[in-house]
Scaffold this active site. Structure first.
Site, PDB file in Angstrom:
ATOM      1  N   HIS A   1     -45.522  60.410  68.053  1.00  0.00           N
ATOM      2  CA  HIS A   1     -45.366  60.303  69.505  1.00  0.00           C
ATOM      3  C   HIS A   1     -44.027  60.836  70.037  1.00  0.00           C
ATOM      4  O   HIS A   1     -43.971  61.835  70.721  1.00  0.00           O
ATOM      5  CB  HIS A   1     -45.518  58.842  69.936  1.00  0.00           C
ATOM      6  CG  HIS A   1     -46.792  58.200  69.539  1.00  0.00           C
ATOM      7  ND1 HIS A   1     -48.036  58.604  69.996  1.00  0.00           N
ATOM      8  CD2 HIS A   1     -47.038  57.160  68.709  1.00  0.00           C
ATOM      9  CE1 HIS A   1     -48.975  57.831  69.488  1.00  0.00           C
ATOM     10  NE2 HIS A   1     -48.408  56.950  68.695  1.00  0.00           N
TER      11      HIS A   1
HETATM   12  O1  RIB Z   1     -47.280  54.338  72.227  1.00  0.00           O
HETATM   13  C1  RIB Z   1     -46.326  54.977  71.415  1.00  0.00           C
HETATM   14  C2  RIB Z   1     -44.937  54.645  71.863  1.00  0.00           C
HETATM   15  O2  RIB Z   1     -44.695  53.249  71.746  1.00  0.00           O
HETATM   16  C3  RIB Z   1     -43.851  55.295  70.994  1.00  0.00           C
HETATM   17  O3  RIB Z   1     -42.712  55.509  71.782  1.00  0.00           O
HETATM   18  C4  RIB Z   1     -43.581  54.252  69.952  1.00  0.00           C
HETATM   19  O4  RIB Z   1     -42.266  54.367  69.394  1.00  0.00           O
HETATM   20  C5  RIB Z   1     -43.680  53.007  70.771  1.00  0.00           C
HETATM   21  O5  RIB Z   1     -42.422  52.820  71.438  1.00  0.00           O
END
Ligand code: RIB
Ligand code: CA
Length: 309
Positions: free
Chosen positions: A238
């Site tokens: 992500h």
């Molecule tokens: O949904 C994914 C996000 O939520 C990413 O930033 C992960 O690190 C969590 O913070």
């Protein structure tokens, strides 16, 4: 090329750690400040992880702690993904001490020092610190070139059916940022799903030689659980997607869109209602990253992080 003055707010977090490695190894970004919130795990652990990761790079970037709860409620951690320590159980040397102060104040101080329209502000967790900074001194928006967030989804969520983790953990803070009038580029779950890490990709990356940071990144990749949402074939990466946008938006296909927040209590709370087809005829408030050149993304990630100490 002039490096972009950059502030990164994060909740490390395994993918935040990889994102910090990428940011701190990229000449396009001049990372001036790292601020930390709770989120993936508690603030005590997210700050320890941020210190360890930044310390491993050898870069002297101030790290300032901030919110350990959202504007209205406690954060809910995600230890099932990130482990109890927030870094997948990967043991790193202790990093440098935190810089004094509070994240929202540090963000404002850094913006106050900056030239107009110069600072890229990147949010990788619940955006409580960013909302508190801009709510306190909205005039500092004129120092911001762009806000870049990993947040939200235009299809299903990953913490509830409707909401993505960062958006869900502080939807009011995200709503505030979306209504500031600033340019907000957003990497949603639908985008980050294209940055998909498989066991085969990890083993291919492992053939690359590198220093302690690269070895730590590989250990984190190996520690991350595969995602049920993707049939346990691997997991989406992500937060590095938001960093990659700031480095090279040419890796992405993107368009302007309107994004509203569902702030009601109930099963849809925290949903980012993204109008990709302009059905509501409302003014665009986000630059929506829709597609990613995954091959070039992972090649850049490997080259940059493997170049670190
Ligand atoms: O949904 C994914 C996000 O939520 C990413 O930033 C992960 O690190 C969590 O913070
Ligand atoms: Ca994060």
């Amino acid at each position: 090329m002039t490096a972009k003055p950059t502030i990164i707010d994060c909740d490390p977090g395994t993918d935040d750690a990889i994102a910090l490695f990428l940011a701190l190894s990229s000449p396009e970004l001049d990372v001036r400040l790292v601020t930390v919130a709770g989120g993936n795990v508690g603030l005590d652990r997210t700050t320890a992880n941020a210190r360890a990761v930044v310390g491993l790079t050898g870069r002297a970037v101030p790290i300032v702690a901030g919110a350990n709860r959202s504007l209205l409620a406690d954060f809910r951690a995600e230890t099932a993904v990130h482990g109890d320590d927030g870094i997948g159980g990967v043991v790193l040397p202790e990093g440098p001490p935190l810089a004094p102060g509070i994240a929202a104040d540090a963000i404002r101080e850094e913006l106050r020092r900056a030239a107009p329209g110069s600072v890229t502000v990147i949010g990788l967790g619940p955006v409580t610190n960013l909302a508190l900074a801009f709510a306190t001194e909205p005039a500092l928006l004129d120092r911001v070139a762009e806000i870049v967030l990993m947040s939200g989804a235009w299809t299903e969520g990953n913490i509830t059916p409707a909401a993505e983790f960062n958006a869900w953990n502080d939807p009011e803070a995200l709503a505030m940022l979306l209504n500031l009038g600033a340019r907000v580029a957003i990497a949603t779950l639908d985008l980050t799903a294209q940055a998909f890490v498989t066991p085969a990709l990890i083993e291919a990356m492992a053939r690359r030689e590198g220093g302690a940071c690269w070895r730590a990144a590989l250990a984190i990749f190996r520690a991350l659980p595969t995602s049920k949402r993707f049939g346990h074939r691997g997991f989406p990466l992500h937060d590095p997607c938001a960093i990659a946008w700031a480095i090279d938006p040419g890796l992405f296909g993107a368009k302007s869109a309107h994004c509203a927040m569902d702030l009601a209590s109930g099963p849809s709370r925290g949903r980012t209602v993204i109008d990709r087809w302009e059905r509501l005829k409302l003014p665009a408030n986000v630059t929506l990253m829709e597609t990613l050149d995954a091959g070039r993304f992972f090649a850049m990630l490997e080259d940059r992080v493997a170049s670190l100490p």
